[in-house]
Design an enzyme around this catalytic site. Structure first.
Site, PDB file in Angstrom:
ATOM      1  N   THR A 175      68.106 -21.345  48.648  1.00  0.00           N
ATOM      2  CA  THR A 175      66.703 -22.039  48.150  1.00  0.00           C
ATOM      3  C   THR A 175      66.878 -22.141  46.849  1.00  0.00           C
ATOM      4  O   THR A 175      67.486 -21.425  46.021  1.00  0.00           O
ATOM      5  CB  THR A 175      65.957 -20.852  48.832  1.00  0.00           C
ATOM      6  OG1 THR A 175      65.845 -20.913  50.406  1.00  0.00           O
ATOM      7  CG2 THR A 175      64.322 -20.964  48.250  1.00  0.00           C
ATOM      8  N   ARG A 203      61.697 -23.261  63.323  1.00  0.00           N
ATOM      9  CA  ARG A 203      61.600 -22.198  62.498  1.00  0.00           C
ATOM     10  C   ARG A 203      60.985 -22.383  61.037  1.00  0.00           C
ATOM     11  O   ARG A 203      61.719 -23.273  60.555  1.00  0.00           O
ATOM     12  CB  ARG A 203      62.849 -21.456  62.578  1.00  0.00           C
ATOM     13  CG  ARG A 203      62.850 -20.196  61.977  1.00  0.00           C
ATOM     14  CD  ARG A 203      63.341 -20.378  60.439  1.00  0.00           C
ATOM     15  NE  ARG A 203      63.651 -19.196  59.528  1.00  0.00           N
ATOM     16  CZ  ARG A 203      63.801 -19.088  58.411  1.00  0.00           C
ATOM     17  NH1 ARG A 203      63.944 -20.048  57.739  1.00  0.00           N
ATOM     18  NH2 ARG A 203      64.046 -17.945  57.723  1.00  0.00           N
ATOM     19  N   VAL A 204      60.181 -21.580  60.970  1.00  0.00           N
ATOM     20  CA  VAL A 204      59.777 -21.865  59.323  1.00  0.00           C
ATOM     21  C   VAL A 204      60.073 -20.579  58.580  1.00  0.00           C
ATOM     22  O   VAL A 204      59.571 -19.621  59.160  1.00  0.00           O
ATOM     23  CB  VAL A 204      58.154 -22.296  59.301  1.00  0.00           C
ATOM     24  CG1 VAL A 204      57.653 -22.324  57.921  1.00  0.00           C
ATOM     25  CG2 VAL A 204      58.017 -23.565  60.085  1.00  0.00           C
ATOM     26  N   GLY A 205      60.433 -20.562  57.294  1.00  0.00           N
ATOM     27  CA  GLY A 205      60.622 -19.225  56.480  1.00  0.00           C
ATOM     28  C   GLY A 205      59.433 -19.069  55.571  1.00  0.00           C
ATOM     29  O   GLY A 205      58.442 -19.794  55.741  1.00  0.00           O
ATOM     30  N   THR A 226      63.823 -15.875  47.478  1.00  0.00           N
ATOM     31  CA  THR A 226      65.089 -16.285  48.060  1.00  0.00           C
ATOM     32  C   THR A 226      65.499 -15.341  48.809  1.00  0.00           C
ATOM     33  O   THR A 226      65.685 -14.309  48.486  1.00  0.00           O
ATOM     34  CB  THR A 226      65.872 -16.888  47.309  1.00  0.00           C
ATOM     35  OG1 THR A 226      66.859 -17.169  48.102  1.00  0.00           O
ATOM     36  CG2 THR A 226      66.525 -16.102  46.205  1.00  0.00           C
ATOM     37  N   GLY A 227      66.019 -15.578  50.088  1.00  0.00           N
ATOM     38  CA  GLY A 227      66.509 -14.483  51.052  1.00  0.00           C
ATOM     39  C   GLY A 227      66.278 -14.497  52.505  1.00  0.00           C
ATOM     40  O   GLY A 227      65.985 -15.835  52.793  1.00  0.00           O
TER      41      GLY A 227
HETATM   42  N1  ASP Z   1      64.147 -17.693  51.991  1.00  0.00           N
HETATM   43  C1  ASP Z   1      64.787 -19.110  52.845  1.00  0.00           C
HETATM   44  C2  ASP Z   1      64.451 -18.957  54.282  1.00  0.00           C
HETATM   45  O1  ASP Z   1      64.287 -18.036  55.155  1.00  0.00           O
HETATM   46  C3  ASP Z   1      66.046 -19.109  52.673  1.00  0.00           C
HETATM   47  C4  ASP Z   1      67.030 -18.858  51.558  1.00  0.00           C
HETATM   48  O2  ASP Z   1      66.298 -18.216  50.628  1.00  0.00           O
HETATM   49  O3  ASP Z   1      67.887 -19.067  51.252  1.00  0.00           O
HETATM   50  O4  ASP Z   1      64.121 -19.968  54.879  1.00  0.00           O
END
Ligand code: ASP
Length: 310
Positions: A175, A203-205, A226-227
């Protein structure tokens, strides 16, 4: 009164180990981070707004195929790209977010359009209808694809078949995000992603969610996360960091508390970048690395990837 500007960006957290990264790959990523910082700093140095700066930086990272946002986004389980993004402005607390869009090259630009509308968040086909009505051009979903991401999907699907655990997903983060304070003392934050490789069922993050992946409030700080999104949502990461700062906790302490005590305790991993209304920057993560960079008025651009601060 004029304040000094500052800007921080990330290109995702994950299993980034110096021992596993070629010099060439490292240089490519550092150059891309520098270009994104330069894009945002150009706005800030000319007296532009924090909002314009975070959009400029994130757009630059969305256009770079190395990162999991816009061009270069990861694949869903059924072979598409579904993009989530959000942004927030600190002095007005106006916000804009889109999730699961497939045909928008720069979702962060659409977020701005949403912020300027009567809404905060639009999803999938509705978001695209809004984009069309607002004059956005559509791109083919496949134009966002790269071979590297195709290989990752194949690997992830195979791993699922043999029931490997979620550790594997740690490799799939990337991200992008930016936080800034401008010369007027205003804060802004922006985040954009393709989500997690092999995601299913719409799915939504956290990256699309104001208060989890993105937050900005001039009374405290601006945050982009991010994560592993599910854990960031369950921890309410970005909004809770801001609440702590508003109640007198230092930015560094508030960010570390959230990553190392809240997200990590639940079993999640990742990191944040944050900037407070004094211009302090914090960027903790509990993964081996996080692509990141920062610049402050009067200082050079810095980039870092690994945990040792380099
Ligand atoms: N946080 C993002 C998600 O879960 C993924 C990422 O940070 O790489 O969609």
């Amino acid at each position: 009164m004029k304040t000094t500007y500052a800007l921080a960006i990330h290109g995702g957290a994950g299993t980034l180990l110096r021992s596993e990264m070629s010099d060439e790959k490292e240089q490519l990523h550092r150059d891309a981070l520098k270009a994104a910082l330069a894009a945002g700093e150009t706005v800030l140095s000319q007296g532009g707004t924090a909002m314009d700066a975070v959009i400029a930086s994130v757009q630059s990272l969305e256009d770079c195929p190395l990162f999991n946002a816009g061009t270069g986004a990861v694949f869903t389980n059924n072979g598409f790209h579904e993009l989530d993004a959000s942004l927030m402005e600190g002095h007005s607390r106006r916000a804009g977010a889109v999730c699961a869009v497939r045909r928008i090259k720069n979702p962060i630009l659409l977020c701005r359009e949403v912020m300027d509308s009567e809404f905060v968040m639009l999803n999938g086909p509705g978001a695209e209808q809004f984009a069309a009505d607002s004059g956005f051009e559509f791109v083919d979903n496949s134009s966002l694809s790269t071979q590297f991401r195709k290989d990752q999907l194949v690997e992830a699907i195979e791993a699922n078949r043999v029931q490997l655990d979620h550790n594997d997903s740690r490799h799939k983060m990337g991200t992008v995000g930016a936080v800034a304070r401008d010369q007027h003392g205003n804060l802004a934050a922006a985040t954009s992603t393709g989500g997690m490789t092999n995601k299913k069922y719409g799915r939504v993050g956290d990256s699309a969610l104001i208060g989890s992946g993105t937050w900005a409030d001039n009374r405290s700080c601006a945050v982009s996360a991010t994560g592993w999104g599910e854990f960031f949502i369950r921890s309410g990461v970005a909004g809770r960091i801001a609440t702590s700062v508003q109640h007198g906790v230092t930015l560094e302490e508030a960010c570390r508390q959230m990553i190392f005590h809240e997200v990590e305790t639940l079993g999640g991993d990742g990191g944040v970048i944050a900037i407070d209304n004094l211009g302090n920057i914090s960027m903790p993560f509990n993964t081996p690395g996080m692509y990141r960079g920062w610049v402050k008025e009067g200082s050079l651009i810095h980039t870092a990837i690994f945990a040792e601060g380099e």
